[in-house]
Write a protein that holds these residues in place. Structure first.
Motif, mmCIF file in Angstrom:
data_model
loop_
_atom_site.group_PDB
_atom_site.id
_atom_site.type_symbol
_atom_site.label_atom_id
_atom_site.label_comp_id
_atom_site.label_asym_id
_atom_site.label_seq_id
_atom_site.Cartn_x
_atom_site.Cartn_y
_atom_site.Cartn_z
ATOM 1 N N PRO A 30 5.355 -52.367 52.440
ATOM 2 C CA PRO A 30 3.953 -52.188 52.048
ATOM 3 C C PRO A 30 3.822 -51.357 50.779
ATOM 4 O O PRO A 30 2.716 -51.014 50.378
ATOM 5 C CB PRO A 30 3.366 -51.434 53.243
ATOM 6 C CG PRO A 30 4.504 -50.615 53.740
ATOM 7 C CD PRO A 30 5.765 -51.421 53.483
ATOM 8 N N THR A 38 -4.592 -58.183 49.232
ATOM 9 C CA THR A 38 -3.513 -57.625 50.048
ATOM 10 C C THR A 38 -4.021 -57.129 51.405
ATOM 11 O O THR A 38 -5.169 -56.688 51.527
ATOM 12 C CB THR A 38 -2.847 -56.450 49.314
ATOM 13 O OG1 THR A 38 -1.812 -55.927 50.137
ATOM 14 C CG2 THR A 38 -3.846 -55.334 49.016
ATOM 15 N N ASP A 39 -3.144 -57.211 52.396
ATOM 16 C CA ASP A 39 -3.457 -56.626 53.703
ATOM 17 C C ASP A 39 -2.811 -55.256 53.856
ATOM 18 O O ASP A 39 -3.035 -54.560 54.838
ATOM 19 C CB ASP A 39 -2.933 -57.532 54.823
ATOM 20 C CG ASP A 39 -1.417 -57.564 54.852
ATOM 21 O OD1 ASP A 39 -0.813 -57.854 53.810
ATOM 22 O OD2 ASP A 39 -0.824 -57.285 55.918
ATOM 23 N N CYS A 41 -3.066 -52.276 52.626
ATOM 24 C CA CYS A 41 -3.844 -51.032 52.748
ATOM 25 C C CYS A 41 -4.047 -50.669 54.217
ATOM 26 O O CYS A 41 -3.967 -49.499 54.605
ATOM 27 C CB CYS A 41 -5.202 -51.176 52.064
ATOM 28 S SG CYS A 41 -5.148 -51.945 50.443
ATOM 29 N N ALA A 42 -4.306 -51.722 55.020
ATOM 30 C CA ALA A 42 -4.608 -51.488 56.434
ATOM 31 C C ALA A 42 -3.381 -51.035 57.216
ATOM 32 O O ALA A 42 -3.498 -50.623 58.363
ATOM 33 C CB ALA A 42 -5.175 -52.762 57.068
ATOM 34 N N GLY A 43 -2.210 -51.097 56.606
ATOM 35 C CA GLY A 43 -1.022 -50.597 57.285
ATOM 36 C C GLY A 43 -1.041 -49.089 57.416
ATOM 37 O O GLY A 43 -0.475 -48.538 58.356
ATOM 38 N N ARG A 46 -7.425 -46.214 56.956
ATOM 39 C CA ARG A 46 -8.649 -46.683 57.596
ATOM 40 C C ARG A 46 -9.819 -46.174 56.762
ATOM 41 O O ARG A 46 -9.843 -44.999 56.391
ATOM 42 C CB ARG A 46 -8.790 -46.143 59.019
ATOM 43 C CG ARG A 46 -7.745 -46.655 59.984
ATOM 44 C CD ARG A 46 -7.967 -48.114 60.358
ATOM 45 N NE ARG A 46 -6.944 -48.576 61.276
ATOM 46 C CZ ARG A 46 -5.781 -49.095 60.918
ATOM 47 N NH1 ARG A 46 -5.498 -49.240 59.637
ATOM 48 N NH2 ARG A 46 -4.900 -49.463 61.812
ATOM 49 N N ALA A 50 -10.178 -42.938 59.917
ATOM 50 C CA ALA A 50 -8.908 -42.300 59.552
ATOM 51 C C ALA A 50 -8.718 -41.006 60.339
ATOM 52 O O ALA A 50 -9.675 -40.303 60.665
ATOM 53 C CB ALA A 50 -8.886 -42.024 58.063
ATOM 54 N N LEU A 55 -7.594 -40.705 54.083
ATOM 55 C CA LEU A 55 -7.919 -41.838 54.953
ATOM 56 C C LEU A 55 -6.686 -42.423 55.633
ATOM 57 O O LEU A 55 -6.589 -43.641 55.844
ATOM 58 C CB LEU A 55 -8.674 -42.924 54.168
ATOM 59 C CG LEU A 55 -9.942 -42.468 53.450
ATOM 60 C CD1 LEU A 55 -10.570 -43.622 52.690
ATOM 61 C CD2 LEU A 55 -10.945 -41.887 54.439
ATOM 62 N N HIS A 157 2.609 -46.199 47.128
ATOM 63 C CA HIS A 157 1.997 -47.405 46.569
ATOM 64 C C HIS A 157 2.897 -48.116 45.564
ATOM 65 O O HIS A 157 2.461 -49.033 44.875
ATOM 66 C CB HIS A 157 0.657 -47.057 45.921
ATOM 67 C CG HIS A 157 -0.336 -46.507 46.887
ATOM 68 N ND1 HIS A 157 -0.820 -45.232 46.822
ATOM 69 C CD2 HIS A 157 -0.893 -47.047 47.986
ATOM 70 C CE1 HIS A 157 -1.653 -45.008 47.822
ATOM 71 N NE2 HIS A 157 -1.718 -46.097 48.545
ATOM 72 N N TYR B 252 -11.798 -38.759 59.263
ATOM 73 C CA TYR B 252 -11.855 -38.813 57.801
ATOM 74 C C TYR B 252 -12.428 -40.177 57.414
ATOM 75 O O TYR B 252 -12.048 -41.193 58.000
ATOM 76 C CB TYR B 252 -10.463 -38.646 57.197
ATOM 77 C CG TYR B 252 -9.872 -37.281 57.426
ATOM 78 C CD1 TYR B 252 -9.998 -36.277 56.465
ATOM 79 C CD2 TYR B 252 -9.190 -36.991 58.608
ATOM 80 C CE1 TYR B 252 -9.452 -35.025 56.669
ATOM 81 C CE2 TYR B 252 -8.643 -35.727 58.829
ATOM 82 C CZ TYR B 252 -8.781 -34.756 57.855
ATOM 83 O OH TYR B 252 -8.245 -33.515 58.066
ATOM 84 N N HIS B 301 -1.418 -56.738 58.382
ATOM 85 C CA HIS B 301 -1.963 -55.449 58.839
ATOM 86 C C HIS B 301 -3.472 -55.515 59.030
ATOM 87 O O HIS B 301 -4.029 -54.892 59.937
ATOM 88 C CB HIS B 301 -1.637 -54.355 57.819
ATOM 89 C CG HIS B 301 -0.177 -54.068 57.682
ATOM 90 N ND1 HIS B 301 0.572 -53.498 58.693
ATOM 91 C CD2 HIS B 301 0.687 -54.267 56.655
ATOM 92 C CE1 HIS B 301 1.835 -53.357 58.296
ATOM 93 N NE2 HIS B 301 1.928 -53.826 57.068
ATOM 94 N N ALA B 302 -4.145 -56.258 58.159
ATOM 95 C CA ALA B 302 -5.609 -56.291 58.193
ATOM 96 C C ALA B 302 -6.150 -57.004 59.425
ATOM 97 O O ALA B 302 -7.293 -56.788 59.819
ATOM 98 C CB ALA B 302 -6.144 -56.964 56.928
ATOM 99 N N ASN B 327 -8.636 -59.754 53.665
ATOM 100 C CA ASN B 327 -7.750 -58.620 53.953
ATOM 101 C C ASN B 327 -8.353 -57.311 53.439
ATOM 102 O O ASN B 327 -9.463 -56.974 53.793
ATOM 103 C CB ASN B 327 -6.360 -58.877 53.366
ATOM 104 C CG ASN B 327 -5.697 -60.068 54.060
ATOM 105 O OD1 ASN B 327 -5.755 -60.152 55.282
ATOM 106 N ND2 ASN B 327 -5.097 -60.959 53.309
#
Lengths: 314, 337
Positions: A30, A38-39, A41-43, A46, A50, A55, A157, B252, B301-302, B327
């Motif tokens: 990730p 991309t997905d 971020c959700a890994g 939140r 969060a 977050l 990142h 948060y 993940h999303a 996503n």
């Protein structure tokens, strides 16, 4: 314009786009290479639920990193807590071609290393502020701009640097070229270091970055800040960045001494990491090796002063 | 009387008769601006032959709304089920209140024309998430006081948010999209959203890209507060990403109202990161979410993000949370990591 000339800009644009995308993915997992949808971020994040600053899904950066890279993590094969590469931990096959299953990680471990409890680590749980030689003389400490976490050195990142090392650490620019990077080529238990791998250490421990030839004999003032002596000529220090053969030493990487070996850079140069593990070591220190300023194992790769003897073989 | 005087009288009469109702119709259609002798009531109500509660001509308020605003309706240009603006009622608005065949700002309840994949494809697709609108009950995530759990149970219909009689603002003033200052069951303090002039129901982009939609700054800020009349704990001012609320679930939070703290450089501060094209100043719930429903797809993940109550289902596309992009495109398009 001839027909083929029209194709040239199209080809160049395509090559640029493909090349950019390829570079961005070098970080793996990730960590970088994000598309607009991309997905990833959700890994780790939140937006509304969060549990930690920035977050994060965990209460701290350290906890979040360990949720994948810790002893019980299943999100990455690199178990940095125990200093092991465990191929079966995650679905990812990154590094598996070149890294031995259950091999010892190049960086050492934060809790165990080579199945023994660590004796010194870079404490990255967010409590450590002081760094040796950070704008002060060797043997002294100064506080970093912020407390040390995994993300102080690594950019979650992604980064163009080796091992997603940050391009800025403690306010200093850092360049560490990628050598073995790329999902198929990563090697986590055998070094493939660029010659500038020490740069990551220099960002916080600048006074220890001594590159002057004959530094053990010459700490004279060069009149221009002594950058080749870490800016500190108040004491003498071992040099780094030179070829292992400087001084007529045996190759510590290939020849070793008594079954012990030390890693070198791509050009067979000595780096900070030749003697020190970036994460943590289980090396034990006894008698003379516990003198002042050496009151812990200082992330050394070998017990006592094995790191001296493997090269110098006195 | 001279001829020109006749003409003057006719013109004054026209102004009195026609201009007053036009002003009164600021909320549009039969929604508000009623004269003492209005005919509008009969558009939706029957005094003695109603088939639904509140003397409605339909079995429910939502059914009634859809007789005009549904896919088969002909009473309004806004087809909220298909999420598209059409030219199908008897009024030709001037200026135009939308681009025909373009997606509605709110998305849609059943279908929408959104390029959530950011690939230049805005063909109509079934929505993957939408606000309830059929009078069924769900959880308003984040509703209620700090520490009160994942949210509050609410029954939601069109009229929970919209006031069909218009004039919903203080002193009977029109509100943006005839939104109620106090949505039903919210129990909140009123948040008045001033109406926009002229109205524009469709997104600005002609390629179906919903992210980057611009709103009037004041309206944008107030819309976040309005959303929070039901989703109380999602209203997050500057620094909420670094400040622990103490709530075990909503500890948060991403800023949802304000201008940001600058620390992530979308609004200044070194080093320069982020995508200036989508710099939001201020930022609102609608920066990332649409109001009615979205076709965004969720994977990886999303698609497995637990709901605030800890449940893992439904997952996949159903976890799209009315987002404007597939996503976590809403994150990446701003933060450009």
């Amino acid at each position: 314009m001839r027909k083929w000339l029209w194709l040239l800009p199209v080809f160049l644009s395509g090559a640029l786009l493909l090349n950019l995308a390829g570079t961005a993915w070098a970080n793996g997992g990730p960590h970088g290479g994000y598309t607009p949808t991309t997905d990833a971020c959700a890994g780790c994040h939140r937006a509304h639920t969060a549990q930690g600053p920035n977050l994060l899904t965990a209460t701290s950066t350290y906890e979040l990193c360990m949720s994948c890279h810790g002893a019980a993590g299943t999100g990455a094969d690199t178990n940095v807590a125990d200093g092991k590469f465990v191929a079966a931990r995650s679905p990812s096959t990154e590094g598996e071609a070149n890294t031995a299953d259950n091999g010892d990680l190049l960086g050492g471990g934060f809790v165990n290393y080579k199945t023994a409890a660590v004796t010194s680590i870079h404490n990255s749980d967010g409590t450590l502020m002081a760094a040796w030689g950070f704008g002060v003389a060797r043997g002294q400490t100064a506080n970093l701009p912020s407390s040390l976490t995994c993300a102080s050195c690594h950019d979650p990142h992604g980064s163009p640097n080796y091992r997603i090392l940050r391009e800025q650490i403690a306010g200093n620019a850092v360049t560490v070229d990628q050598v073995d990077e790329g999902p198929a080529n990563k090697d986590y238990d055998d070094e493939h270091w660029p010659d500038n791998v020490s740069n990551v250490c220099v960002a916080c421990h600048g006074a220890y970055h001594v590159t002057r030839p004959n530094s053990a004999e010459d700490n004279s003032d060069n009149g221009s800040g002594n950058a080749d002596y870490g800016g500190d000529i108040s004491t003498y220090a071992h040099r780094v960045g030179m070829n292992y053969a400087y001084g007529g030493n045996a190759d510590p990487e290939a020849t070793g001494y008594g079954g012990y070996f030390l890693p070198l850079t791509a050009s067979k140069n000595v780096a900070c990491q030749t003697c020190h593990l970036p994460h943590g070591t289980s090396a034990s220190m006894s008698t003379l090796a516990t003198a002042p300023f050496t009151n812990d194992s200082a992330l050394l790769r070998l017990d006592n002063r094995g790191v001296c003897e493997v090269c110098h073989q006195k | 009387m001279k001829r020109w005087m006749w003409a003057l009288a006719l013109m004054l009469t026209w102004l009195l008769v026609w201009e007053r109702p036009r002003l009164a119709r600021a909320d549009n259609g039969p929604h508000g601006g009623y004269t003492p002798t209005t005919d509008a009531c009969a558009g939706c109500h029957r005094a003695h032959t109603a088939v639904g509660p509140a003397l409605l001509t339909a079995a429910s308020s939502t059914e009634l709304c859809l007789t005009c605003h549904g896919a088969g309706g002909t009473g309004a240009d806004t087809d909220v089920m298909d999420g598209v603006y059409l030219q199908r009622d008897n009024t030709v608005e001037s200026p135009a209140e939308g681009v025909v065949n373009r997606g509605l700002k709110g998305g849609g309840f059943q279908f929408a024309r959104m390029d959530t994949g950011w690939v230049g494809d805005a063909t109509p697709r079934a929505v993957t998430s939408a606000h309830l609108m059929d009078g069924s009950t769900g959880i308003a995530w984040g509703g209620g006081a700090w520490g009160s759990g994942p949210g509050t149970s609410m029954t939601l219909a069109c009229t929970s948010c919209h006031d069909p009689h218009g004039n919903a603002g203080p002193g009977g003033t029109p509100t943006y999209r005839i939104l109620r200052p106090v949505p039903r069951q919210s129990g909140a303090t009123q948040v008045v959203l001033d109406d926009e002039t002229p109205k524009l129901y469709t997104i600005a982009a002609n390629d179906g890209k919903y992210f980057g939609e611009e709103y009037d700054n004041t309206l944008y800020q107030n819309l976040a507060a309005w959303c929070a009349t039901c989703h109380d704990r999602y209203l997050a001012p500057d620094d909420s990403g670094h400040t622990d609320t103490g709530d075990p679930i909503f500890a948060y939070r991403h800023i949802s109202q304000g201008q940001g703290c600058g620390c992530h450089n979308l609004h200044g501060g070194p080093p320069p990161t982020g995508n200036p094209e989508f710099r939001h100043d201020p930022l609102s719930c609608l920066t990332c979410h649409v109001a009615h429903g979205s076709t965004a797809r969720m994977s990886g993940h999303a698609g497995v993000v637990p709901w605030p109550n800890g449940n893992g289902a439904p997952s996949g596309d159903a976890r799209s949370a009315l987002l404007r992009v597939d996503n976590r495109g809403t994150c990446e398009l701003c933060h450009d990591k």
